[in-house]
Design a protein around this motif. Sequence first.
Motif, PDB file in Angstrom:
ATOM      1  N   THR A   1       0.851  -1.181   0.000  1.00 52.50           N
ATOM      2  CA  THR A   1       0.000   0.000   0.000  1.00 52.50           C
ATOM      3  C   THR A   1       0.895   1.242   0.000  1.00 52.50           C
ATOM      4  O   THR A   1       2.084   1.163   0.326  1.00 52.50           O
ATOM      5  CB  THR A   1      -0.885   0.039   1.255  1.00 52.50           C
ATOM      6  OG1 THR A   1      -0.044   0.201   2.403  1.00 52.50           O
ATOM      7  CG2 THR A   1      -1.706  -1.239   1.391  1.00 52.50           C
TER       8      THR A   1
ATOM      9  N   GLN B   1      -3.171   0.589  -7.539  1.00 56.42           N
ATOM     10  CA  GLN B   1      -4.161   1.659  -7.690  1.00 56.42           C
ATOM     11  C   GLN B   1      -4.583   1.807  -9.151  1.00 56.42           C
ATOM     12  O   GLN B   1      -5.764   1.978  -9.457  1.00 56.42           O
ATOM     13  CB  GLN B   1      -3.583   2.977  -7.185  1.00 56.42           C
ATOM     14  CG  GLN B   1      -3.313   3.008  -5.690  1.00 56.42           C
ATOM     15  CD  GLN B   1      -2.538   4.242  -5.259  1.00 56.42           C
ATOM     16  OE1 GLN B   1      -1.691   4.740  -6.010  1.00 56.42           O
ATOM     17  NE2 GLN B   1      -2.805   4.733  -4.064  1.00 56.42           N
TER      18      GLN B   1
ATOM     19  N   ALA C   1      -6.903  -1.037 -10.112  1.00 57.20           N
ATOM     20  CA  ALA C   1      -8.244  -0.832  -9.558  1.00 57.20           C
ATOM     21  C   ALA C   1      -9.028   0.180 -10.381  1.00 57.20           C
ATOM     22  O   ALA C   1     -10.241   0.033 -10.589  1.00 57.20           O
ATOM     23  CB  ALA C   1      -8.139  -0.392  -8.102  1.00 57.20           C
TER      24      ALA C   1
ATOM     25  N   HIS D   1      -7.099  -4.696  -1.174  1.00 57.32           N
ATOM     26  CA  HIS D   1      -7.617  -3.477  -0.546  1.00 57.32           C
ATOM     27  C   HIS D   1      -7.998  -2.434  -1.597  1.00 57.32           C
ATOM     28  O   HIS D   1      -9.064  -1.802  -1.494  1.00 57.32           O
ATOM     29  CB  HIS D   1      -6.569  -2.910   0.406  1.00 57.32           C
ATOM     30  CG  HIS D   1      -6.913  -1.553   0.934  1.00 57.32           C
ATOM     31  ND1 HIS D   1      -7.837  -1.333   1.935  1.00 57.32           N
ATOM     32  CD2 HIS D   1      -6.451  -0.317   0.570  1.00 57.32           C
ATOM     33  CE1 HIS D   1      -7.937  -0.035   2.167  1.00 57.32           C
ATOM     34  NE2 HIS D   1      -7.109   0.599   1.359  1.00 57.32           N
ATOM     35  N   GLU D   2      -7.154  -2.244  -2.611  1.00 57.43           N
ATOM     36  CA  GLU D   2      -7.439  -1.242  -3.644  1.00 57.43           C
ATOM     37  C   GLU D   2      -8.684  -1.613  -4.444  1.00 57.43           C
ATOM     38  O   GLU D   2      -9.488  -0.747  -4.792  1.00 57.43           O
ATOM     39  CB  GLU D   2      -6.239  -1.089  -4.579  1.00 57.43           C
ATOM     40  CG  GLU D   2      -4.998  -0.522  -3.929  1.00 57.43           C
ATOM     41  CD  GLU D   2      -5.157   0.923  -3.483  1.00 57.43           C
ATOM     42  OE1 GLU D   2      -6.134   1.589  -3.893  1.00 57.43           O
ATOM     43  OE2 GLU D   2      -4.289   1.395  -2.714  1.00 57.43           O
TER      44      GLU D   2
ATOM     45  N   THR E   1     -12.806   0.366  -4.431  1.00 52.36           N
ATOM     46  CA  THR E   1     -13.569   0.856  -5.583  1.00 52.36           C
ATOM     47  C   THR E   1     -15.016   0.382  -5.583  1.00 52.36           C
ATOM     48  O   THR E   1     -15.783   0.729  -6.484  1.00 52.36           O
ATOM     49  CB  THR E   1     -12.915   0.405  -6.900  1.00 52.36           C
ATOM     50  OG1 THR E   1     -13.008  -1.019  -7.011  1.00 52.36           O
ATOM     51  CG2 THR E   1     -11.467   0.842  -6.972  1.00 52.36           C
TER      52      THR E   1
END
Length: 332
Positions: A54, A79, A82, A105-106, A110
Amino acid sequence: MSEALQEVYDAVLFDLDGTVYQGSRIIPGAAEVMRELRDVRRPVRFVTNNASKTPEDVVEHLRGLGVDAEPAEVSTSAQAAARVLRERLPSGASVMIVGAPALEHEVEATGMRPVRKASGVDAVVQGHWTETGWSDLAEACLAIRAGAFWVACNVDATLPSERGQLPGNGSMVAALRAATGAEPEVAGKPEAPLFTTAAAAAGASLALVVGDRLETDIAGAVAAGLDSLAVLTGVATPGRLLVAAPAERPHYIAADLTGLSAPAGELRVGPKPGWRVRAEQDVLAVSAHDSSDQLELLRALCHFAWETGVTAVRALDEGAKAALGDLGLTPS
């Protein structure tokens, strides 16, 4: 004398692995360069194809190496992937993750649903993770063969480390490409959006990209219409630079990040007064005029090689022979 390279541009976009650090080791001079840029209030962005961390992880790693950074200054290929998924799929779509929790997580951020099994998924997203194994690739293979949209965070074949080059996400992508016959959409470098987004976030109208890998860092800069500096602390070598395709050619070449404080004109690829280079049929003949700087010679050689397509070299005197040897270029 021309301005220092860092003064010509209003932001600097840095690759990380092989440029700022190698694994857990800071590349000598990198921390000092970052402090100097902060002192002159030059915006920086860290643009990485590594999808396993991250922005907060990246910042923690950088700070541990003595480099000040903030999460907002980090742009990752996770990122970017995503964003590609968000543009192609509806909210709530099921996306199979082949990669680290950071990528998961990314995707979740969204509004899509990350899963780890192939059943009924809308897409597969694949990023670097040291824990990826055969069973993960097998699930992804089934999903892609069933028609799932496939996004690769990047296709870097190798990953620089303090021990040398290790398998990167591109090597894992190659395995799925061979198993499925499919081709992924690539979200990170060498595609332009990762760089254009980072430049915009820095408020830059004239940003410089700095990286060690021609096929991703430099090619991404070319695709984004940005100038670039290639450093020789990672993957790029003098021999690789000489044969670089037009889409992989940097404007500047330096040994490492400390080159940012050198005059831009000295670092630019082009003829150099200290060296004489001429194309003789199928070889570039080199002689020393008033220099022993092998990187100055490399910038001149790249200019002539890119202009003529001739990449073989021949030394006409002992000074040229020594410099070519230092560059790892074998004279004809």
